[in-house]
Design a protein around this motif. Structure first.
Motif, PDB file in Angstrom:
ATOM      1  N   TYR A  27      -4.494 -22.167   1.736  1.00 29.64           N
ATOM      2  CA  TYR A  27      -3.596 -22.480   2.848  1.00 29.64           C
ATOM      3  C   TYR A  27      -3.989 -21.578   4.013  1.00 29.64           C
ATOM      4  CZ  TYR A  27      -1.160 -18.018   2.525  1.00 29.64           C
ATOM      5  OH  TYR A  27      -0.868 -16.675   2.548  1.00 29.64           O
ATOM      6  N   GLY A  28      -3.972 -22.083   5.220  1.00 29.66           N
ATOM      7  CA  GLY A  28      -4.231 -21.245   6.390  1.00 29.66           C
ATOM      8  C   GLY A  28      -5.374 -20.285   6.150  1.00 29.66           C
ATOM      9  N   ASP A  29      -5.102 -19.004   6.293  1.00 27.20           N
ATOM     10  CA  ASP A  29      -6.124 -17.990   6.059  1.00 27.20           C
ATOM     11  C   ASP A  29      -5.872 -17.236   4.757  1.00 27.20           C
ATOM     12  OD1 ASP A  29      -3.829 -16.758   6.843  1.00 27.20           O
ATOM     13  OD2 ASP A  29      -4.756 -15.404   8.289  1.00 27.20           O
ATOM     14  N   GLY A  30      -5.178 -17.885   3.812  1.00 31.54           N
ATOM     15  CA  GLY A  30      -4.869 -17.211   2.559  1.00 31.54           C
ATOM     16  C   GLY A  30      -4.984 -18.121   1.357  1.00 31.54           C
ATOM     17  N   LEU A  37     -17.570 -26.301   6.045  1.00 38.06           N
ATOM     18  CA  LEU A  37     -16.615 -26.934   6.949  1.00 38.06           C
ATOM     19  C   LEU A  37     -15.847 -25.925   7.793  1.00 38.06           C
ATOM     20  CD1 LEU A  37     -15.178 -29.895   4.834  1.00 38.06           C
ATOM     21  CD2 LEU A  37     -17.245 -29.771   6.233  1.00 38.06           C
ATOM     22  N   SER A  38     -15.824 -24.675   7.366  1.00 35.97           N
ATOM     23  CA  SER A  38     -15.141 -23.668   8.183  1.00 35.97           C
ATOM     24  C   SER A  38     -15.860 -23.456   9.512  1.00 35.97           C
ATOM     25  CB  SER A  38     -15.048 -22.343   7.429  1.00 35.97           C
ATOM     26  OG  SER A  38     -16.345 -21.804   7.209  1.00 35.97           O
ATOM     27  N   VAL A  46     -17.534 -26.048  11.232  1.00 34.86           N
ATOM     28  CA  VAL A  46     -17.699 -27.255  12.040  1.00 34.86           C
ATOM     29  C   VAL A  46     -16.570 -27.367  13.057  1.00 34.86           C
ATOM     30  CG1 VAL A  46     -18.840 -28.393  10.100  1.00 34.86           C
ATOM     31  CG2 VAL A  46     -16.409 -28.794  10.507  1.00 34.86           C
ATOM     32  N   THR A  47     -16.807 -28.168  14.076  1.00 27.03           N
ATOM     33  CA  THR A  47     -15.823 -28.336  15.145  1.00 27.03           C
ATOM     34  C   THR A  47     -14.688 -29.251  14.690  1.00 27.03           C
ATOM     35  OG1 THR A  47     -16.909 -30.270  16.087  1.00 27.03           O
ATOM     36  CG2 THR A  47     -17.671 -28.091  16.831  1.00 27.03           C
ATOM     37  N   ASN A  48     -13.629 -29.227  15.453  1.00 27.19           N
ATOM     38  CA  ASN A  48     -12.512 -30.107  15.135  1.00 27.19           C
ATOM     39  C   ASN A  48     -12.902 -31.573  15.280  1.00 27.19           C
ATOM     40  OD1 ASN A  48     -10.804 -27.987  14.545  1.00 27.19           O
ATOM     41  ND2 ASN A  48      -9.971 -27.855  16.618  1.00 27.19           N
ATOM     42  N   THR A  49     -13.737 -31.866  16.259  1.00 26.47           N
ATOM     43  CA  THR A  49     -14.197 -33.243  16.432  1.00 26.47           C
ATOM     44  C   THR A  49     -14.976 -33.719  15.213  1.00 26.47           C
ATOM     45  OG1 THR A  49     -14.259 -33.064  18.850  1.00 26.47           O
ATOM     46  CG2 THR A  49     -15.632 -34.762  17.839  1.00 26.47           C
ATOM     47  N   GLU A  50     -15.791 -32.848  14.659  1.00 25.25           N
ATOM     48  CA  GLU A  50     -16.526 -33.194  13.449  1.00 25.25           C
ATOM     49  C   GLU A  50     -15.573 -33.388  12.279  1.00 25.25           C
ATOM     50  OE1 GLU A  50     -20.777 -31.072  13.425  1.00 25.25           O
ATOM     51  OE2 GLU A  50     -19.173 -29.694  14.022  1.00 25.25           O
ATOM     52  N   LEU A  51     -14.546 -32.573  12.200  1.00 25.44           N
ATOM     53  CA  LEU A  51     -13.553 -32.740  11.132  1.00 25.44           C
ATOM     54  C   LEU A  51     -12.820 -34.075  11.272  1.00 25.44           C
ATOM     55  CD1 LEU A  51     -11.958 -29.172  10.851  1.00 25.44           C
ATOM     56  CD2 LEU A  51     -13.522 -30.262   9.231  1.00 25.44           C
ATOM     57  N   VAL A  52     -12.511 -34.472  12.500  1.00 29.20           N
ATOM     58  CA  VAL A  52     -11.861 -35.761  12.719  1.00 29.20           C
ATOM     59  C   VAL A  52     -12.732 -36.883  12.166  1.00 29.20           C
ATOM     60  CG1 VAL A  52     -11.108 -37.408  14.470  1.00 29.20           C
ATOM     61  CG2 VAL A  52     -10.497 -34.998  14.695  1.00 29.20           C
ATOM     62  N   ARG A  95      -6.694 -30.941   5.794  1.00 30.58           N
ATOM     63  CA  ARG A  95      -6.081 -29.614   5.650  1.00 30.58           C
ATOM     64  C   ARG A  95      -6.504 -28.685   6.768  1.00 30.58           C
ATOM     65  NH1 ARG A  95      -7.176 -24.504   3.709  1.00 30.58           N
ATOM     66  NH2 ARG A  95      -9.241 -24.962   2.864  1.00 30.58           N
ATOM     67  N   LEU A  96      -7.796 -28.642   7.073  1.00 29.67           N
ATOM     68  CA  LEU A  96      -8.286 -27.727   8.103  1.00 29.67           C
ATOM     69  C   LEU A  96      -7.748 -28.097   9.483  1.00 29.67           C
ATOM     70  CD1 LEU A  96     -11.972 -27.298   6.907  1.00 29.67           C
ATOM     71  CD2 LEU A  96     -10.093 -25.658   6.676  1.00 29.67           C
ATOM     72  N   LEU A  97      -7.701 -29.381   9.779  1.00 24.68           N
ATOM     73  CA  LEU A  97      -7.182 -29.799  11.086  1.00 24.68           C
ATOM     74  C   LEU A  97      -5.704 -29.445  11.231  1.00 24.68           C
ATOM     75  CD1 LEU A  97      -8.925 -33.268  11.454  1.00 24.68           C
ATOM     76  CD2 LEU A  97      -9.267 -31.278  12.938  1.00 24.68           C
ATOM     77  N   VAL A  98      -4.944 -29.649  10.163  1.00 24.79           N
ATOM     78  CA  VAL A  98      -3.516 -29.306  10.217  1.00 24.79           C
ATOM     79  C   VAL A  98      -3.345 -27.806  10.408  1.00 24.79           C
ATOM     80  CG1 VAL A  98      -1.386 -29.207   8.854  1.00 24.79           C
ATOM     81  CG2 VAL A  98      -2.735 -31.307   8.906  1.00 24.79           C
ATOM     82  N   GLU A  99      -4.139 -27.015   9.698  1.00 25.14           N
ATOM     83  CA  GLU A  99      -3.992 -25.569   9.790  1.00 25.14           C
ATOM     84  C   GLU A  99      -4.487 -25.014  11.124  1.00 25.14           C
ATOM     85  OE1 GLU A  99      -4.325 -24.835   4.962  1.00 25.14           O
ATOM     86  OE2 GLU A  99      -6.005 -24.326   6.262  1.00 25.14           O
TER      87      GLU A  99
END
Length: 849
Positions: free
Chosen positions: A129-132, A419-420, A422-428, A444-448
């Motif tokens: 979750y988040g950074d943990g 994936l940590s 990559v850009t948000n656009t790539e995650l989309v 998950r990454l986009l939400v966080e």
């Protein structure tokens, strides 16, 4: 385990041990611990696949849970304190740990291990979750973080001290599955958690399973029990449980697979109940699941296409992995073994103990192998198992473990991006990836990251009909996770032709209406339009989501759904679950509807469900008015009056602690003599009320009547019967043409409760003789199926009900009877034939003398 149950197991052991082979005939071959490469030679794998070693001790020890992070690193929960000896001496010692494994050169084998967190007491699960990282350990849930980036936790804070109710590793909460709806779900638990705005939300949810939890592309949750390999929810979480006046009988904890047979490839005498005849075959090989755990839905394209969406289940007691093919039929999901007689993966090594699965970013199926001899917790270990384990040398060594990867033959490990980075656009873009791991991780990454700048990109995907459906659904839930859902967008999506997208938008619109952010009127219009569609999946969601509506519009909507799909018990449950505190209004409208003058089975069952909910609610005025409706005056009793009287009397049995409703005088209905239900049932109904000259506390229960505990069981049994059995045997127990024989005055129903229990647990194949008449196909179905996926209490309730309804009279059936019958007939995976079952009953009766 309570002392009583421990004693019962010991008695079973002493009795059945005498029926097993003499000690000299049982295997006493020492089962030595093998190296990982030696163990690999023991595997039998489905053709077209190969198994590869990913990691082994000392890099990993006693793995019970595995998962991949966004950078493709494999995280392992190591329960190093579990049963290091027969006493479980190390279970309270802080020797568990969580390790992070890395494949630095991406050659497919882990070559670096970092202990992220140690000094743990019996850790069970973890989640990112988040950074943990969330960690389930020592009955609690912890937030942990690596603050300096060295791969080791230096922050650990208690999040929930009540996460797990039991410290027993076989019955302790676990899972921490992050689902499509952005909630974390657990097995053996009724809790879920959500990480939002850097804060944790804790919520109650339906209780699910025992060990392990997974989900499919639709976000449906799957879990299991050690005796039943695959259960699941047919509806999204927290829908069927929100009407406190109604207890649904469908939709949650659905037995996805009724198949219990397993096919080990070597003798397995060292199982806990191996002394019971039928648990092992003549070769001392386990016949059915006894330790099913960790179901996993495979959602990748590395395997052939017919493997996508398959459910894999671990059976460590049989040293194997079962594969199930899932199929959807309308609103129901079922599972079948594609290769009966042969498992997806099996081993001749007693120490191969699959405990957890994960699909990696490379698309491979990863398997955690605890690799040990002893897997039964000491609290449940029988003398038989201890003896057999000692003979085979299974008590040691401990602290071994392997991670395996299954891939198609000749497949090379696929490279993957971190994936940590990559850009948000790539995650989309990855939200529409063909592999579920990438879709889940990107969401998950986009939400966080919660970057509102990506909202237009997400909306563009959602509105583009050429984009993959799954990508559009994940984009919707991503918007939900970052709090950026637009009502206009959802209203637009709700008009799509895709049932999955339509249902998702309806769910999200509903949440906005409940939060008073979206228009109830616009939402009602969307539901009206959707209810007119000829699609059962959409109709189910309409019924579930009508909850925030009110008034006649709501009732008309639900009547439309009922008229089209009311034959389905799940649809009926969905409707009543959405009618909390509005049940009486719905009943009144149906009562006065011309199309309800004639009866049919679906109307009878639905009316009874409404009556039960009204009585449970306990509103005195509604209950009195309901009673008044049952008196037809000068007319004959109709089906509605009879139905309501019967349902009210059933519920009266469950209300022993509720104060009676005071009335000014004796109700007319209690002064009539031509009542459509038995006097004993009317006496129960009278106990709900009091009036001058009558107090129920002063009136004893009639003779030969079930006691109050059994009456509660009877009432539950009626509810379960209507959903599970009435379709074949009729609501009146008279049987149904081309379906099932009558239950009224049936010797099968009124006879030995053990025989009746075995029919429910294993099924019965025709022909069958009832009251001198032979019933066989095509007059009835050729086979009554097994109902072994139902729990013991529900089966006992059904049997108690059918033995005491329609003029039948027989002793109630205890839950313990079902439990004992289930145990003593383990290994029975096919329906009985009448003569065979009767002979078997004679045998067990003779042995019990």
């Amino acid at each position: 385990m309570p002392t009583l149950f421990r004693l019962s197991y010991c008695l079973l052991f002493l009795f059945f041990f005498s029926c097993t082979k003499p000690s000299s005939e049982r295997s006493e071959t020492i089962s030595r611990a093998r190296s990982a490469l030696e163990e690999m030679e023991t595997f039998q794998l489905e053709p077209g696949f190969e198994i590869q070693l990913v990691a082994a001790e000392p890099m990993v020890e006693d793995p019970v849970f595995i998962t991949f992070d966004e950078d493709g690193r494999l995280w392992v929960v190591e329960m190093r304190g579990f049963m290091t000896d027969t006493l479980g001496s190390d279970e309270d010692k802080p020797i568990g740990r969580i390790s992070m494994l890395e494949d630095t050169d991406q050659d497919g084998k882990m070559d670096k291990s970092t202990i992220y967190l140690d000094s743990l007491i019996m850790p069970r699960a973890m989640a990112f979750y988040g950074d943990g990282i969330l960690v389930a350990e020592n009955q609690s849930l912890w937030e942990t973080k690596d603050l300096d980036g060295d791969g080791k936790a230096d922050f650990k804070v208690l999040l929930d001290s009540t996460y797990a109710s039991s410290g027993n590793p076989e019955h302790s909460d676990n899972g921490l599955l992050r689902n499509m709806d952005n909630w974390y779900y657990n097995a053996k638990s009724s809790l879920r958690y959500k990480y939002q705005d850097k804060m944790w939300i804790r919520d109650s949810t339906e209780f699910r399973g025992q060990y392990g939890i997974t989900s499919d592309d639709q976000g449906r949750l799957y879990y299991n029990y050690n005796w039943s390999q695959l259960h699941g929810d047919l509806v999204p979480p927290n829908y069927l449980s929100r009407n406190a006046n109604h207890s649904p009988s469908t939709g949650i904890d659905h037995g996805v697979s009724v198949e219990r047979a397993i096919y080990p490839i070597h003798s397995t005498p060292a199982v806990n109940r191996g002394y019971i005849p039928g648990v092992l075959d003549e070769n001392q090989t386990l016949l059915e699941f006894t330790a099913a755990c960790s179901p996993h839905i495979y959602r990748s394209t590395l395997f052939p296409s017919d493997y996508y969406g398959n459910a894999f289940v671990a059976e460590p007691a049989g040293n194997l992995v079962k594969r199930n093919v899932l199929t959807q039929n309308g609103i129901t999901v079922g599972a079948k073994d594609p290769n009966p007689g042969k498992e997806f993966l099996a081993s001749t090594d007693d120490r191969f103990r699959p405990t957890s699965f994960a699909t990696g970013p490379d698309g491979a199926l990863y398997i955690a192998d605890m690799y040990r001899g002893l897997i039964q917790h000491g609290e449940y270990m029988t003398p038989y198992l201890k003896e057999e384990s000692e003979k085979k040398g299974l008590f040691s060594p401990v602290h071994l473990g392997r991670i395996w990867r299954v891939v198609p033959k000749g497949a090379s490990p696929k490279s993957y991006s971190k994936l940590s980075k990559v850009t948000n656009t790539e995650l989309v873009t990855l939200l529409a990836n063909e592999n579920g791991w990438y879709r889940d991780m990107a969401q998950r990454l986009l939400v966080e990251r919660n970057d509102q700048a990506i909202v237009p990109e997400l909306e563009k995907i959602i509105q583009d009909d050429s984009k993959p459906e799954l990508g559009r659904v994940h984009a919707l839930w991503t918007l939900e996770g970052i709090g950026a859902l637009s009502e206009n967008l959802l209203l637009e999506v709700a008009k799509t032709t895709s049932p999955f997208l339509k249902n998702t938008s309806i769910r999200l619109l509903e949440a906005g209406v409940v939060a008073k952010r979206f228009s109830k009127e616009k939402f009602a219009e969307i539901l009206r339009e959707a209810s007119q569609l000829d699609n059962q999946q959409v109709a189910l969601q309409v019924a579930l989501s009508s909850y925030p509506l009110s008034g006649k519009d709501d009732r008309d909507l639900l009547k439309t759904v009922f008229n089209t799909y009311g034959d389905d018990p799940l649809i009926r449950d969905a409707i009543v679950s959405s009618l909390e505190n509005r049940e009486f209004a719905m009943l009144t409208e149906l009562w006065n509807s011309p199309d309800w003058n004639t009866s049919d089975q679906k109307k009878e069952i639905f009316l009874e469900a409404l009556v039960s909910a009204i009585v449970k609610k306990g509103n005195a005025m509604e209950t009195v008015n309901l009673l008044a409706m049952t008196d037809p005056g000068a007319k004959e009793f109709g089906w509605k009056e009879s139905n309501v009287l019967s349902a009210m009397s059933l519920q009266a049995a469950t209300l022993k602690d509720r104060k009676p409703i005071p009335l000014a005088s004796t109700p007319d209905i209690f002064q009539r003599t031509n009542l459509p239900i038995a006097d004993a049932r009317m006496d129960m109904l009278k106990r709900m009320f009091s009036w001058p000259g009558y107090s129920p506390s002063e009136v004893a229960l009639p003779e030969n009547q079930l006691d109050e505990k059994s009456l509660e069981q009877f009432a539950l049994g009626r509810q379960k019967f209507l959903v599970t059995c009435a379709g074949c045997h009729g609501t009146d127990g008279q049987g149904a043409a081309r379906m099932g024989p009558p239950l009224v005055d049936s010797e099968w129903v009124l006879g030995d409760e053990r025989r009746l229990s075995m029919i429910l647990l294993h099924g019965l194949e025709g022909p069958v003789v009832v009251n001198g008449k032979t019933y066989d196909a095509p007059e009835i179905l050729p086979v009554m199926p097994s109902h072994a996926t139902m729990n013991d209490g529900d089966i006992a309730a059904i049997l108690t009900y059918i033995r005491n309804e329609w003029g039948n009279q027989a002793p109630p059936v205890a839950r313990g009877t079902i439990s004992k019958t289930r145990i003593t007939n383990q290994g029975r995976v096919f329906p009985w034939k009448s003569d065979e079952l009767n002979e078997h009953l004679k045998t067990i009766s003779a042995n019990s003398k």
